[in-house]
Design an enzyme around this catalytic site. Sequence first.
Site, PDB file in Angstrom:
ATOM      1  N   HIS A 240      -9.668   1.229   4.514  1.00  0.00           N
ATOM      2  CA  HIS A 240      -8.404   1.397   5.248  1.00  0.00           C
ATOM      3  C   HIS A 240      -8.636   2.341   6.431  1.00  0.00           C
ATOM      4  O   HIS A 240      -9.431   3.281   6.340  1.00  0.00           O
ATOM      5  CB  HIS A 240      -7.339   1.956   4.308  1.00  0.00           C
ATOM      6  CG  HIS A 240      -5.983   1.953   4.928  1.00  0.00           C
ATOM      7  ND1 HIS A 240      -5.570   2.934   5.798  1.00  0.00           N
ATOM      8  CD2 HIS A 240      -4.964   1.065   4.853  1.00  0.00           C
ATOM      9  CE1 HIS A 240      -4.351   2.651   6.222  1.00  0.00           C
ATOM     10  NE2 HIS A 240      -3.957   1.518   5.654  1.00  0.00           N
TER      11      HIS A 240
ATOM     12  N   GLY B 200       2.103   2.403  10.749  1.00  0.00           N
ATOM     13  CA  GLY B 200       3.031   3.514  10.593  1.00  0.00           C
ATOM     14  C   GLY B 200       3.693   3.947  11.893  1.00  0.00           C
ATOM     15  O   GLY B 200       4.341   4.985  11.947  1.00  0.00           O
TER      16      GLY B 200
ATOM     17  N   ASN C  79       0.874  -1.172   0.000  1.00  0.00           N
ATOM     18  CA  ASN C  79       0.000   0.000   0.000  1.00  0.00           C
ATOM     19  C   ASN C  79       0.909   1.219   0.000  1.00  0.00           C
ATOM     20  O   ASN C  79       1.467   1.577   1.029  1.00  0.00           O
ATOM     21  CB  ASN C  79      -0.895  -0.037   1.252  1.00  0.00           C
ATOM     22  CG  ASN C  79      -1.724   1.230   1.402  1.00  0.00           C
ATOM     23  OD1 ASN C  79      -1.774   2.055   0.482  1.00  0.00           O
ATOM     24  ND2 ASN C  79      -2.362   1.380   2.551  1.00  0.00           N
TER      25      ASN C  79
ATOM     26  N   GLU D 118      -5.687  -4.878  10.436  1.00  0.00           N
ATOM     27  CA  GLU D 118      -4.681  -3.840  10.637  1.00  0.00           C
ATOM     28  C   GLU D 118      -4.987  -3.070  11.914  1.00  0.00           C
ATOM     29  O   GLU D 118      -5.770  -2.109  11.898  1.00  0.00           O
ATOM     30  CB  GLU D 118      -4.695  -2.861   9.458  1.00  0.00           C
ATOM     31  CG  GLU D 118      -4.362  -3.509   8.131  1.00  0.00           C
ATOM     32  CD  GLU D 118      -3.776  -2.493   7.159  1.00  0.00           C
ATOM     33  OE1 GLU D 118      -2.615  -2.656   6.795  1.00  0.00           O
ATOM     34  OE2 GLU D 118      -4.470  -1.537   6.819  1.00  0.00           O
TER      35      GLU D 118
ATOM     36  N   LYS E 298       0.170   4.206  -0.345  1.00  0.00           N
ATOM     37  CA  LYS E 298      -0.491   5.411   0.211  1.00  0.00           C
ATOM     38  C   LYS E 298      -0.231   6.603  -0.719  1.00  0.00           C
ATOM     39  O   LYS E 298      -0.128   6.412  -1.929  1.00  0.00           O
ATOM     40  CB  LYS E 298      -0.031   5.646   1.652  1.00  0.00           C
ATOM     41  CG  LYS E 298      -0.212   4.392   2.510  1.00  0.00           C
ATOM     42  CD  LYS E 298      -0.076   4.611   3.979  1.00  0.00           C
ATOM     43  CE  LYS E 298      -0.248   3.284   4.710  1.00  0.00           C
ATOM     44  NZ  LYS E 298      -0.255   3.428   6.156  1.00  0.00           N
TER      45      LYS E 298
ATOM     46  N   GLU F  21      -7.060   4.754   7.528  1.00  0.00           N
ATOM     47  CA  GLU F  21      -6.872   6.185   7.227  1.00  0.00           C
ATOM     48  C   GLU F  21      -8.106   6.751   6.535  1.00  0.00           C
ATOM     49  O   GLU F  21      -8.479   7.907   6.756  1.00  0.00           O
ATOM     50  CB  GLU F  21      -5.603   6.384   6.390  1.00  0.00           C
ATOM     51  CG  GLU F  21      -4.360   6.175   7.251  1.00  0.00           C
ATOM     52  CD  GLU F  21      -3.134   5.657   6.522  1.00  0.00           C
ATOM     53  OE1 GLU F  21      -3.067   5.741   5.284  1.00  0.00           O
ATOM     54  OE2 GLU F  21      -2.242   5.129   7.218  1.00  0.00           O
TER      55      GLU F  21
ATOM     56  N   SER G 288       3.111  -1.994  10.464  1.00  0.00           N
ATOM     57  CA  SER G 288       4.554  -2.082  10.718  1.00  0.00           C
ATOM     58  C   SER G 288       5.101  -3.482  10.461  1.00  0.00           C
ATOM     59  O   SER G 288       5.966  -3.966  11.200  1.00  0.00           O
ATOM     60  CB  SER G 288       4.891  -1.601  12.134  1.00  0.00           C
ATOM     61  OG  SER G 288       4.469  -0.257  12.297  1.00  0.00           O
TER      62      SER G 288
HETATM   63  P1  PGA Z   1       2.577   0.339   7.700  1.00  0.00           P
HETATM   64  O1  PGA Z   1       1.132   0.530   7.013  1.00  0.00           O
HETATM   65  O2  PGA Z   1       3.149  -0.940   7.176  1.00  0.00           O
HETATM   66  O3  PGA Z   1       3.361   1.540   7.277  1.00  0.00           O
HETATM   67  O4  PGA Z   1       2.337   0.280   9.183  1.00  0.00           O
HETATM   68  C1  PGA Z   1       0.284  -0.549   6.795  1.00  0.00           C
HETATM   69  C2  PGA Z   1      -1.001  -0.065   6.178  1.00  0.00           C
HETATM   70  O5  PGA Z   1      -1.488   1.004   6.548  1.00  0.00           O
HETATM   71  O6  PGA Z   1      -1.587  -0.740   5.295  1.00  0.00           O
END
Ligand code: PGA
Length: 256
Positions: free
Chosen positions: A96, A174, A10, A168, A12, A98, A213
């Site tokens: 997601h 993140g 992803n 998630e 983003k 976000e 992460s």
């Molecule tokens: P990350 O994000 O690996 O940077 O924690 C995962 C995601 O949001 O899909």
Amino acid sequence: MTRKYLVAGNWKMNGSLKANAELLAGIAAQAASVPDVDLLVCPPSAYLESVGKALPAGVQLGAQNLSDQLKPGAFTGELHGAMLTELGCRYVLIGHSERRALYHETDLKAAEKYRTAQALGLIPVLCIGETLDEREAGSTEAVLRRQLEAVIDLCGIESFKSAVVAYEPVWAIGTGKTASPQQAQAAHAFLRGLLAERNANIAGSTQLLYGGSCKPDNAHELFSCADIDGGLIGGASLKAADFMAIAAAAQALAKA
Ligand code: PGA
């Protein structure tokens, strides 16, 4: 029931024409070394066409979002699912955290987008997960149930024959804080159990990804868990070496 590993990037809101070309070249150089792993990249929509044209063999294309509308029309700024398939997308991320937290997407909105994605020939990657407050309040399972059942109620259990679910935990995205394999496995087993309450066969074949992460140094441990079928990778998917090291961890387990 054997499920294939899926390692999905992803990206983003990151990338540029130059950075994407380098990233894809790095993925292409190693894609053949992970023949038993499904690979997916989800670039920003502005780059779907260029990434689609340069996609390494064996790598699928996905979008990060789509409109809930079934028909195109006067929806400024939105992306219709047929536009995504025309550009070569096979998958689309849905719900997601976000999108939920920053753009106010509700459980119902995620379910509607999931339904539209499938109606237009895309495989939804349904993202669900609890916040830190929810985990600390002991409501992780209630939140996961609510988010998953919103989709089951609207679209039916049969829809999961052609869908992926990504667990998630919001507190791990993140932040560098990864769920422990025990925490992740417990959530995955709970989700698979919810699907199995409706249909055991479908539950047994649905790919459940872990996201938050996930990195080269923890991928092996996470992917070793019985109900974890790969990862949805954010930050580490922007570096070809890291993304492919995560895919290699899946490949080693697929062959073990
Ligand atoms: P990350 O994000 O690996 O940077 O924690 C995962 C995601 O949001 O899909």
